[in-house]
Design an enzyme around this catalytic site. Structure first.
Site, PDB file in Angstrom:
ATOM      1  N   ASP A  15      34.780  39.199  34.786  1.00 43.53           N
ATOM      2  CA  ASP A  15      34.438  38.234  35.839  1.00 43.53           C
ATOM      3  C   ASP A  15      35.622  37.870  36.732  1.00 43.53           C
ATOM      4  OD1 ASP A  15      35.303  37.007  33.384  1.00 43.53           O
ATOM      5  OD2 ASP A  15      34.690  35.049  34.136  1.00 43.53           O
ATOM      6  N   HIS A  16      36.819  38.374  36.377  1.00 40.74           N
ATOM      7  CA  HIS A  16      37.996  38.054  37.189  1.00 40.74           C
ATOM      8  C   HIS A  16      38.529  39.250  37.990  1.00 40.74           C
ATOM      9  CE1 HIS A  16      38.804  33.911  35.652  1.00 40.74           C
ATOM     10  NE2 HIS A  16      37.933  34.349  34.760  1.00 40.74           N
ATOM     11  N   HIS A  66      44.966  32.083  26.684  1.00 39.22           N
ATOM     12  CA  HIS A  66      43.563  32.474  26.681  1.00 39.22           C
ATOM     13  C   HIS A  66      43.349  33.469  25.535  1.00 39.22           C
ATOM     14  CE1 HIS A  66      39.613  32.865  28.265  1.00 39.22           C
ATOM     15  NE2 HIS A  66      39.751  34.052  28.801  1.00 39.22           N
ATOM     16  N   ASP A  76      42.194  31.577  33.347  1.00 39.22           N
ATOM     17  CA  ASP A  76      41.517  31.018  32.161  1.00 39.22           C
ATOM     18  C   ASP A  76      42.551  30.604  31.121  1.00 39.22           C
ATOM     19  OD1 ASP A  76      39.228  31.645  33.442  1.00 39.22           O
ATOM     20  OD2 ASP A  76      38.426  33.003  31.915  1.00 39.22           O
TER      21      ASP A  76
END
Lengths: 342, 342
Positions: free
Chosen positions: A64-65, A177, A246
């Site tokens: 998602d990044h 993370h 994150d």
């Protein structure tokens, strides 16, 4: 300086929130911080051209990044881009870029310059390391509540300079993370204020000599050399923007974000899910606000919102209750970042 | 049976059109035809769950047709999918899926079954080939105007069966793009009509025996065996959906789409850009309509619209002028496909 939130969801996109990406429009260019799937389309919606992006900073390699990079690169090639594209990211970036280059048929019309920041000590970074701080101050007695849970990195803080341009410096810092994640910081360079009255008093005439002194170049007036420090005020703080990617709440983030103009901090969960946040390497809105408080930042923007929150006002309130100048990001939201003393 | 157009742009997405993808909701499942970047989000907008997708058919490996696969796969894994995902596509699929599996950190929770259809003669396909037709009829005197430009494949038409399920068959056929592109066809299987009156006349009692005969199983009435053909009507045509992917207008497409209920044909350009379409391996709306006419299809949907057309009514009109039952696809448009003789 404008910050445009292109995607504010975590993990999975929703009808209203795309995957993570933030555009920073400043210094005559557009920089991207993360580039989740669909970022090129979000840029189109925000009326930003991907062709003006020269630098992409990836925090970590959860899809998602960064899964918007392949499409962005292929669209740039389709449009015949010639200028190199610089991509910065944690260890593993080179291999990922090689895979991205092999995804299907397209004619690569430009160079991708890979800037992989290795995991571990910053000394490992290929020549570009400028500053590394192993700073005991990052653990202070009154900050230990953030560290009360097992497993937090106890204050080994390294800030690595990865880029210096005429107008700004970019540094990064490893935070906490489930996979290696880099937070990024962009600090504007600012010349001290030029004090016209002092210059006139010393006999400098308005015109080119004013410009030279402003740029730090001495000038001659009669037989005397006037040095810049004689007509310039004290050092001025440039705008400082910090983006967490994150992370769990961690001391490194407090140190890294110190006195920032804007801190963009992830806030996947609300306080009811604090344990879940911790276990998955994420933060709550309240914890992000604690970081903002302790780092003495001017503004906090929380983003990376879990799909479970259809209604986000509670999340925003949890941040505001702890740090008043907090805003919860929405897709395509734009924030103008002013200098505090301009 | 419902067709949902998830993305209708060509190459580059716009504010209103995402990259190519079509969902087909039928037979208790959702099949995807192409899966451009952002397809998972378009599915969310269309209220379709990616978790219900078991089969993805990729026409070719230009990014706008498959770069949604990595994100879709990672989101499925994030949600803990266990069921295998079948991906069909031209030669090169296996290597691309390997690269996709290596894009960043994620725990693969399910199997991806790769069905790579090799370029060249269908005999090369691994055991699943059922039917190949080298059909001289595909070049007919009155169809040669489509072939007037140099370089068209002169009628070597191979239809390859790649999948047979209880309710439908999927075939593919190579058409003519700048890189190998497969058109796909889904044909519904339909049992002949059961003629109740005939069964009653032969002494069959309503109940389980009716069901058996409908399923093609003989039944015994007294001392006599009643065979299904005695109570069933003539063969019935199931619905047939054909999707071109990217292609120049070509004879193979006419043959492949013969009598289709719906032909979804690319239509990147208008007639003013016919030469550009040909050079880049694309079609105009008018040429797509000619194909629809010659293939005797019931409905034509044109899609894959170049970003140059802000206003698409001219494009649609060019198709309708040649083939009346034409529609230009819009993102999230849904079409219900009825049986013609139900």
């Amino acid at each position: 300086m404008e910050l445009i939130f292109l995607g504010t969801s975590s993990a999975i996109p929703t009808n209203h929130r795309n995957h993570s990406a933030i555009a920073m429009k400043s210094f005559g260019e557009i920089m991207l911080f993360d580039c989740g799937e669909g970022t090129q389309r979000q840029m189109s919606r925000a009326r930003l051209s991907p062709m003006k992006v020269d630098k992409i900073f990836i925090t970590h390699f959860h899809g998602d990044h960064f899964l918007g990079v392949p499409g962005m690169v292929q669209s740039m090639a389709f449009r015949g881009r010639k200028e190199p594209l610089h991509i910065f990211g944690p260890e593993g970036l080179s291999k990922i870029v090689e895979k991205i280059k092999g995804l299907g048929y397209f004619s690569m019309s430009f160079e991708i310059c890979v800037h992989e920041i290795p995991d571990g000590t910053p000394e490992g970074y290929d020549g570009s390391v400028d500053r590394s701080i192993e700073d005991d101050r990052s653990i202070k007695a009154d900050e230990t509540e953030l560290n009360e849970k097992e497993g937090l990195n106890e204050g080994l803080f390294h800030e690595i300079k990865i880029l210096e341009e005429e107008d700004y410096i970019v540094t990064c810092c490893k935070v906490e993370h489930s996979v290696p994640n880099l937070a990024y910081c962009i600090t504007e360079k600012r010349a001290p204020k030029f004090i016209k009255e002092k210059a006139l008093k010393l006999g400098v005439k308005p015109g080119p000599d004013f410009g030279k002194l402003q740029q730090g170049i001495p000038v001659k007036v009669g037989n005397r050399i006037i040095k810049p420090h004689e007509v310039l005020g004290s050092e001025r703080q440039g705008r400082k923007i910090v983006y967490s990617g994150d992370t769990r709440p961690c001391d490194q983030m407090i140190k890294f974000a110190e006195d920032a103009t804007v801190l963009i901090h992830e806030s996947t969960f609300d306080s009811q899910n604090e344990n879940k946040a911790y276990e998955t390497g994420h933060s709550t809105a309240a914890k992000a606000a604690e970081i903002a408080n302790k780092a003495n930042v001017k503004k906090l923007i929380v983003t990376h919102i879990s799909t479970r929150y259809k209604e986000t006002s509670t999340l925003e309130k949890e941040a505001i209750d702890i740090f008043e100048n907090s805003v919860l990001a929405e897709d395509l939201m734009s924030i103008e970042v002013e200098r505090s003393d301009s």
